[in-house]
Design an enzyme around this catalytic site. Sequence first.
Site, PDB file in Angstrom:
ATOM      1  N   GLU A   1      -1.275  -6.662  -2.206  1.00 24.15           N
ATOM      2  CA  GLU A   1      -2.384  -5.710  -2.013  1.00 24.15           C
ATOM      3  C   GLU A   1      -2.044  -4.353  -2.618  1.00 24.15           C
ATOM      4  O   GLU A   1      -2.336  -3.298  -2.042  1.00 24.15           O
ATOM      5  CB  GLU A   1      -2.702  -5.543  -0.519  1.00 24.15           C
ATOM      6  CG  GLU A   1      -3.015  -6.853   0.178  1.00 24.15           C
ATOM      7  CD  GLU A   1      -3.458  -6.704   1.629  1.00 24.15           C
ATOM      8  OE1 GLU A   1      -3.776  -5.579   2.065  1.00 24.15           O
ATOM      9  OE2 GLU A   1      -3.469  -7.731   2.324  1.00 24.15           O
TER      10      GLU A   1
ATOM     11  N   HIS B   1       0.886  -1.167   0.000  1.00 19.87           N
ATOM     12  CA  HIS B   1       0.000   0.000   0.000  1.00 19.87           C
ATOM     13  C   HIS B   1       0.921   1.213   0.000  1.00 19.87           C
ATOM     14  O   HIS B   1       1.498   1.575   1.033  1.00 19.87           O
ATOM     15  CB  HIS B   1      -0.899  -0.011   1.235  1.00 19.87           C
ATOM     16  CG  HIS B   1      -1.841  -1.184   1.268  1.00 19.87           C
ATOM     17  ND1 HIS B   1      -2.854  -1.339   0.338  1.00 19.87           N
ATOM     18  CD2 HIS B   1      -1.927  -2.245   2.098  1.00 19.87           C
ATOM     19  CE1 HIS B   1      -3.523  -2.453   0.605  1.00 19.87           C
ATOM     20  NE2 HIS B   1      -2.976  -3.024   1.673  1.00 19.87           N
TER      21      HIS B   1
END
Length: 298
Positions: A232, A205
């Site tokens: 992610e 992220h």
Amino acid sequence: GTTLRAAAAEKGRYFGAAVATGKLSDNTYATVLNREFNSVVAENEMKWDATEPQQGRFSYGGGDRLVSHARANGMSVRGHALLWHQQQPSWAQGLSGSALRNAAINHVTQVATHFRGQIYAWDVVNEAFADGGSGGRRDSNLQRTGNDWIEAAFRAARAADPGAKLCYNDYNTDGINAKSTGIYNMVRDFKSRGVPIDCVGFQSHLGTTIPGDYQANLQRFADLGVEVQITELDVMTGGNQANIYAAVTRACLAVSRCTGITVWGVRDCDSWRGSDNALLFDCSGNKKAAYNAVLDAL
Ligand code: XIL
């Protein structure tokens, strides 16, 4: 390749997205998902609170829907996440000691058994290390059951689904820093003692910069003999977004044991990061500059 999934496959990699199963009935969403991605992960539906809302009463509807969508569309599935300090059902939040340890291991066993044979890689443990300079474990109810809770979880997952790759997954591990080094030391220890671990997930992220040693960090884990995966990925909007997406893609391709990249959602409006506009497609499902940068890098 003219899609992410085709271009990644030509390089022996997968390209995945986190999916909210409730959106599979949205035509724009499903069209982009099925065209561009060949791996999926449940954004929430396989977490502890979703799969065991009451102790010993399991609920697999969302996860099963995602698995069948994946099978129908030639996609592999990442499982996320068996144990985590967040999104625990309230009954688990109220437990401690051996009652919590036993409940946690039973959860791992039951969920991994239910999905046995259908999961490419499980995030067995998510986010167990502390931020900052300590390099140590995060305090949590699970950690307070004893430092060996992570290896106990990996052993239970292996017994339940011997065919799934078992990953440790975390964030703020995007370069060589105290946190990633703490995880590195755990993985090295697990490998030396025969604790079953196959992969490390780097959530990635990202904000408006990427550490210069991003690739070197992936490589040092790969050199321990584990697969690495970007699990992610999302990147704050701004002048660097496309460049950062491309840099992550190139880093994965440069590390032979980096087997795939997952972005944490499909369109900007699907993202947990809201106004960061952090994904590859705009809210109408149109390709962004970041999309073209990833495709060019693949
Ligand atoms: C997020 C989901 O995207 C949100 O929908 C949910 O409300 C909170 O969790 N790290 C993880 C993911 O491992 O499970 C998180 O997903 C994002 C941060």
